[in-house]
Design a protein around this motif. Sequence first.
Motif, PDB file in Angstrom:
ATOM      1  N   LEU A   1     -10.144   0.974  -9.583  1.00 34.01           N
ATOM      2  CA  LEU A   1      -9.376   1.831  -8.684  1.00 34.01           C
ATOM      3  C   LEU A   1      -8.940   3.093  -9.426  1.00 34.01           C
TER       4      LEU A   1
ATOM      5  N   TYR B   1      -7.205   5.906  -4.682  1.00 30.69           N
ATOM      6  CA  TYR B   1      -5.898   5.989  -4.023  1.00 30.69           C
ATOM      7  C   TYR B   1      -5.426   7.434  -4.018  1.00 30.69           C
TER       8      TYR B   1
ATOM      9  N   THR C   1      -0.944   6.066  -0.526  1.00 34.86           N
ATOM     10  CA  THR C   1       0.358   5.700  -1.067  1.00 34.86           C
ATOM     11  C   THR C   1       1.478   6.099  -0.098  1.00 34.86           C
TER      12      THR C   1
ATOM     13  N   HIS D   1      -0.808  -3.116   0.380  1.00 31.84           N
ATOM     14  CA  HIS D   1      -0.749  -3.374  -1.054  1.00 31.84           C
ATOM     15  C   HIS D   1       0.641  -3.008  -1.545  1.00 31.84           C
TER      16      HIS D   1
ATOM     17  N   SER E   1       3.234  -1.654  -4.299  1.00 40.66           N
ATOM     18  CA  SER E   1       3.270  -0.757  -5.453  1.00 40.66           C
ATOM     19  C   SER E   1       3.967  -1.403  -6.634  1.00 40.66           C
TER      20      SER E   1
ATOM     21  N   ASN F   1       0.520  -4.975  -6.978  1.00 37.44           N
ATOM     22  CA  ASN F   1       0.371  -4.311  -8.276  1.00 37.44           C
ATOM     23  C   ASN F   1       1.518  -4.792  -9.153  1.00 37.44           C
TER      24      ASN F   1
ATOM     25  N   GLU G   1      -3.246  -6.781  -8.933  1.00 39.10           N
ATOM     26  CA  GLU G   1      -3.705  -5.493  -9.466  1.00 39.10           C
ATOM     27  C   GLU G   1      -2.844  -5.136 -10.672  1.00 39.10           C
TER      28      GLU G   1
ATOM     29  N   PHE H   1      -2.265  -1.966 -13.868  1.00 38.85           N
ATOM     30  CA  PHE H   1      -2.639  -0.698 -14.485  1.00 38.85           C
ATOM     31  C   PHE H   1      -3.324  -0.975 -15.816  1.00 38.85           C
TER      32      PHE H   1
ATOM     33  N   SER I   1      -7.976  -6.141  -9.294  1.00 33.47           N
ATOM     34  CA  SER I   1      -8.163  -4.692  -9.285  1.00 33.47           C
ATOM     35  C   SER I   1      -7.570  -4.101 -10.548  1.00 33.47           C
TER      36      SER I   1
ATOM     37  N   LYS J   1      -6.413  -0.617 -12.266  1.00 34.03           N
ATOM     38  CA  LYS J   1      -5.972   0.672 -11.744  1.00 34.03           C
ATOM     39  C   LYS J   1      -5.774   1.691 -12.855  1.00 34.03           C
TER      40      LYS J   1
ATOM     41  N   GLU K   1      -4.080   5.232 -13.832  1.00 34.39           N
ATOM     42  CA  GLU K   1      -2.975   6.100 -13.425  1.00 34.39           C
ATOM     43  C   GLU K   1      -3.426   7.562 -13.445  1.00 34.39           C
TER      44      GLU K   1
ATOM     45  N   THR L   1     -12.758   7.298 -15.732  1.00 33.06           N
ATOM     46  CA  THR L   1     -13.394   6.379 -14.783  1.00 33.06           C
ATOM     47  C   THR L   1     -14.756   5.928 -15.282  1.00 33.06           C
TER      48      THR L   1
END
Length: 405
Positions: free
Chosen positions: A7, A28, A65, A114, A116, A139, A161, A163, A245, A247, A249, A262
């Motif tokens: 993500l 996102y 978001t 989802h 946060s 998350n 999920e 980070f 997932s 993620k 930032e 990515t």
Amino acid sequence: MTKPELLAPAGDMEKLETALDYGADAVYVGGDQFGLRAMAGNFSLAELSRAQERVRERGKKLYLTLNAYLRPAEMPELRRTLEELRPLDLDAYILSDPGVLAVVREVDPARELHLSTQANTTNAQAARFWQEAGVERVNLARELTLEEIRQIRRETTVGLEVFVHGAMCVAYSGRCLLSTALTGRSANAGACAQPCRWNYALMEETRPGQYFPIEEDDRGSYVFNSRDLCLLEYLPDLVGAGVDSLKIEGRMKTLYYVAAVTRVYRAALDAYAADPAGYVMDPAWLEELDKVSHRPYDRGFLFGAEDALVHAADSRYQRTHDFVGIVRRVETDGRLLVECRNRFFPGEELELIGPAMRQAHFVAGELTAEKGGALEVAQPNALVLLPGPAGARQGDLLRRQKVAG
């Protein structure tokens, strides 16, 4: 094994396309309101519609978001916004306020939800609570260790999920009041001024004008400066822990950041999924992440809080490379039409990077304006033609090693 979703963030349409090109499974974004990044290039309703079309065409997903904590006066506007968003059929909303969740369930009950990281979910009981309220993915708070993530996975069925890369806020999962106190800009309303990254000193009341540095020991402050998270080396652990997932930032980060980070995590995830038993992390991936502007990397709390100490002496941004342009077209003669983002000159060594870890070094040859005429320098925002390496494609990026000084 089940390969987790990758993500990635997108602050505008161009970054969204870049995230998809460079390997994101989902993106996102923020809308005009309620998204906790007031200074990001947020999406209008029309832009969200176009973004969803592009994402669907490519078999990916788009999450919006809505993770601000709202005051009573904002709730009617939220309801109006949700009514406008409902026809777009976005893949999920990311939220944190129970009141926002309740309104979404009334206005758009079929929408996937989802939770946060702002909700600070740190245990299985909380995760189950949110799941019973209609949340399909949580998350987890950044403060959790790997073993705690494993425990939550064992005790829940909700999607998880975490980070894996990017800035780490000093405050508990980002709920910081420092920005509001010093600038009037609320981090919890999306307008953080990042005062935790300013330089501070103490002044004693009876000694005006005499400033004393904030120190914990001889290395400096443990309070106000933050490192950046990088969990690339621990992807097998996170996959093994059952995370759904991963993620990245950075909705306020650059297009170059989105692409470079990515593509590295995409390469690592694919390599691990293809051969878990024989997987070895490629050191070149970490070298690539070092070529993105960042504070010193840290593994955060993944193996315990003692690893998350922050020191002023080693929390400054590091940047070894400059992003200089985007390939907008490859001509039939092999020349590249480049949209310049930073100045560069003929004879400079450049590096081209693209999806799937493609990259090539080359020396910039003769520079020509798009409509003809030799150039002595490529200026930002100009469209410039120059000879490029074989295999270059539209959407590739150009960078160069940062010039000292």
